[in-house]
Scaffold this motif. Sequence first.
Motif, PDB file in Angstrom:
ATOM      1  N   ALA A  70      52.454  55.017   7.647  1.00  0.00           N
ATOM      2  CA  ALA A  70      51.019  54.811   7.849  1.00  0.00           C
ATOM      3  C   ALA A  70      50.429  54.005   6.691  1.00  0.00           C
ATOM      4  CB  ALA A  70      50.306  56.151   8.006  1.00  0.00           C
ATOM      5  N   ALA A  71      50.843  54.301   5.467  1.00  0.00           N
ATOM      6  CA  ALA A  71      50.333  53.574   4.299  1.00  0.00           C
ATOM      7  C   ALA A  71      50.761  52.107   4.328  1.00  0.00           C
ATOM      8  CB  ALA A  71      50.820  54.243   3.016  1.00  0.00           C
ATOM      9  N   ALA A  72      52.003  51.841   4.721  1.00  0.00           N
ATOM     10  CA  ALA A  72      52.480  50.458   4.804  1.00  0.00           C
ATOM     11  C   ALA A  72      51.714  49.697   5.882  1.00  0.00           C
ATOM     12  CB  ALA A  72      53.985  50.430   5.092  1.00  0.00           C
ATOM     13  N   MET A  73      51.449  50.357   7.007  1.00  0.00           N
ATOM     14  CA  MET A  73      50.686  49.723   8.093  1.00  0.00           C
ATOM     15  C   MET A  73      49.256  49.425   7.623  1.00  0.00           C
ATOM     16  SD  MET A  73      52.677  49.425  10.797  1.00  0.00           S
ATOM     17  CE  MET A  73      51.963  49.625  12.407  1.00  0.00           C
ATOM     18  N   LYS A  74      48.649  50.360   6.910  1.00  0.00           N
ATOM     19  CA  LYS A  74      47.280  50.169   6.423  1.00  0.00           C
ATOM     20  C   LYS A  74      47.210  48.959   5.488  1.00  0.00           C
ATOM     21  CE  LYS A  74      43.486  52.550   4.137  1.00  0.00           C
ATOM     22  NZ  LYS A  74      43.002  53.813   3.578  1.00  0.00           N
ATOM     23  N   ASP A  75      48.156  48.873   4.572  1.00  0.00           N
ATOM     24  CA  ASP A  75      48.190  47.752   3.639  1.00  0.00           C
ATOM     25  C   ASP A  75      48.416  46.430   4.377  1.00  0.00           C
ATOM     26  OD1 ASP A  75      48.274  46.610   0.953  1.00  0.00           O
ATOM     27  OD2 ASP A  75      50.415  46.301   1.358  1.00  0.00           O
ATOM     28  N   TYR A  76      49.355  46.424   5.293  1.00  0.00           N
ATOM     29  CA  TYR A  76      49.695  45.210   6.040  1.00  0.00           C
ATOM     30  C   TYR A  76      48.515  44.729   6.892  1.00  0.00           C
ATOM     31  CZ  TYR A  76      52.432  42.086   9.052  1.00  0.00           C
ATOM     32  OH  TYR A  76      52.912  41.000   9.733  1.00  0.00           O
ATOM     33  N   LEU A  77      47.866  45.643   7.578  1.00  0.00           N
ATOM     34  CA  LEU A  77      46.779  45.268   8.497  1.00  0.00           C
ATOM     35  C   LEU A  77      45.483  44.902   7.783  1.00  0.00           C
ATOM     36  CD1 LEU A  77      47.442  47.796  11.366  1.00  0.00           C
ATOM     37  CD2 LEU A  77      47.784  45.315  11.415  1.00  0.00           C
ATOM     38  N   SER A  78      45.405  45.135   6.489  1.00  0.00           N
ATOM     39  CA  SER A  78      44.194  44.768   5.749  1.00  0.00           C
ATOM     40  C   SER A  78      43.965  43.251   5.754  1.00  0.00           C
ATOM     41  CB  SER A  78      44.264  45.298   4.315  1.00  0.00           C
ATOM     42  OG  SER A  78      45.294  44.639   3.589  1.00  0.00           O
ATOM     43  N   SER A  79      44.973  42.486   6.101  1.00  0.00           N
ATOM     44  CA  SER A  79      44.851  41.021   6.161  1.00  0.00           C
ATOM     45  C   SER A  79      44.337  40.520   7.509  1.00  0.00           C
ATOM     46  CB  SER A  79      46.220  40.386   5.903  1.00  0.00           C
ATOM     47  OG  SER A  79      46.705  40.740   4.631  1.00  0.00           O
ATOM     48  N   PHE A  80      44.124  41.436   8.460  1.00  0.00           N
ATOM     49  CA  PHE A  80      43.742  41.032   9.812  1.00  0.00           C
ATOM     50  C   PHE A  80      42.400  41.654  10.203  1.00  0.00           C
ATOM     51  CE2 PHE A  80      48.388  41.024   9.487  1.00  0.00           C
ATOM     52  CZ  PHE A  80      48.638  39.686   9.770  1.00  0.00           C
ATOM     53  N   ASP A  81      41.938  41.322  11.396  1.00  0.00           N
ATOM     54  CA  ASP A  81      40.666  41.849  11.894  1.00  0.00           C
ATOM     55  C   ASP A  81      40.666  43.377  11.823  1.00  0.00           C
ATOM     56  OD1 ASP A  81      38.873  42.927  14.238  1.00  0.00           O
ATOM     57  OD2 ASP A  81      38.186  40.882  13.851  1.00  0.00           O
ATOM     58  N   PRO A  82      39.563  43.980  11.351  1.00  0.00           N
ATOM     59  CA  PRO A  82      39.525  45.447  11.210  1.00  0.00           C
ATOM     60  C   PRO A  82      39.603  46.204  12.538  1.00  0.00           C
ATOM     61  CG  PRO A  82      37.399  44.464  10.653  1.00  0.00           C
ATOM     62  CD  PRO A  82      38.353  43.335  10.844  1.00  0.00           C
ATOM     63  N   HIS A  83      39.398  45.529  13.656  1.00  0.00           N
ATOM     64  CA  HIS A  83      39.541  46.195  14.953  1.00  0.00           C
ATOM     65  C   HIS A  83      41.010  46.479  15.280  1.00  0.00           C
ATOM     66  CE1 HIS A  83      35.525  44.333  15.491  1.00  0.00           C
ATOM     67  NE2 HIS A  83      35.287  45.484  16.104  1.00  0.00           N
ATOM     68  N   LEU A  84      41.909  45.767  14.638  1.00  0.00           N
ATOM     69  CA  LEU A  84      43.338  45.901  14.885  1.00  0.00           C
ATOM     70  C   LEU A  84      43.872  47.126  14.145  1.00  0.00           C
ATOM     71  CD1 LEU A  84      45.651  44.453  16.334  1.00  0.00           C
ATOM     72  CD2 LEU A  84      45.932  43.046  14.326  1.00  0.00           C
ATOM     73  N   LYS A  85      44.425  48.060  14.903  1.00  0.00           N
ATOM     74  CA  LYS A  85      44.934  49.314  14.331  1.00  0.00           C
ATOM     75  C   LYS A  85      46.453  49.351  14.443  1.00  0.00           C
ATOM     76  CE  LYS A  85      40.670  50.706  13.936  1.00  0.00           C
ATOM     77  NZ  LYS A  85      39.998  50.314  12.747  1.00  0.00           N
ATOM     78  N   GLY A  86      47.086  50.021  13.495  1.00  0.00           N
ATOM     79  CA  GLY A  86      48.539  50.142  13.477  1.00  0.00           C
ATOM     80  C   GLY A  86      48.988  51.508  13.923  1.00  0.00           C
ATOM     81  N   LEU A  87      50.118  51.556  14.616  1.00  0.00           N
ATOM     82  CA  LEU A  87      50.696  52.822  15.058  1.00  0.00           C
ATOM     83  C   LEU A  87      52.147  52.915  14.625  1.00  0.00           C
ATOM     84  CD1 LEU A  87      49.339  53.062  18.724  1.00  0.00           C
ATOM     85  CD2 LEU A  87      48.455  54.192  16.684  1.00  0.00           C
ATOM     86  N   THR A  88      52.521  54.070  14.106  1.00  0.00           N
ATOM     87  CA  THR A  88      53.895  54.341  13.720  1.00  0.00           C
ATOM     88  C   THR A  88      54.143  55.823  13.951  1.00  0.00           C
ATOM     89  OG1 THR A  88      55.566  53.981  12.002  1.00  0.00           O
ATOM     90  CG2 THR A  88      53.388  54.758  11.263  1.00  0.00           C
TER      91      THR A  88
END
Length: 196
Positions: free
Chosen positions: A113-131
């Motif tokens: 979850a932490a890696a996804m949060k860091d990675y997705l910080s470069s993209f639109d905030p509407h985009l959510k990560g799932l793991t």
Amino acid sequence: MDRTIRPLVIIAAFAASLALGLVIMLWALGGLRTVTAPAAIGGPFQLTDQAGQTVTEQNLKGKPTLIFFGFTHCPDVCPTSLFEISEVLKAMGKDADKVNAWFVSVDPERDTAAAMKDYLSSFDPHLKGLTGAPEAVAKVISSYRVYARKVPLKDGDYTMDHTALIYLMDRDGNFVAPFNLKRTPEEAAKDLKRYL
């Protein structure tokens, strides 16, 4: 019998015998009941988003959803696709709040979850990560008919081969079609708004 009519009678008799043969064959084989329907895409799942919150298939309902499967160590396809999805969401303006956009990891070993949060910080905030746990991720990969395979590298590390398709799900969580990003963000946004 007239020479011009005789060939037509022969052709008609042949066609009728073919049709009758087909009906008898279908009846003998049990009709079309043996034909299977196409495989469904999607289904029940339970994963964790980048904020540590549980997400299930119920979270897809009520909004159209874009789903992309990938991994944070992907060198090119994933960041490009996520950038293009971000551009579509940006082009939607305030309507982006009415859409779900999920990036589902095919690499749960590294994509916490932490890696996804860091990675997705470069993209639109509407985009959510799932793991999630490897078994939970494997279940989602299977239910969405995604191809994902670990590929060892020479240095002992690995990469992932995976399906690079963006799934469009309707407001009920049902698969609609692959979502086409090979157009302007404005055109894609207009298409997505049809499902609001």
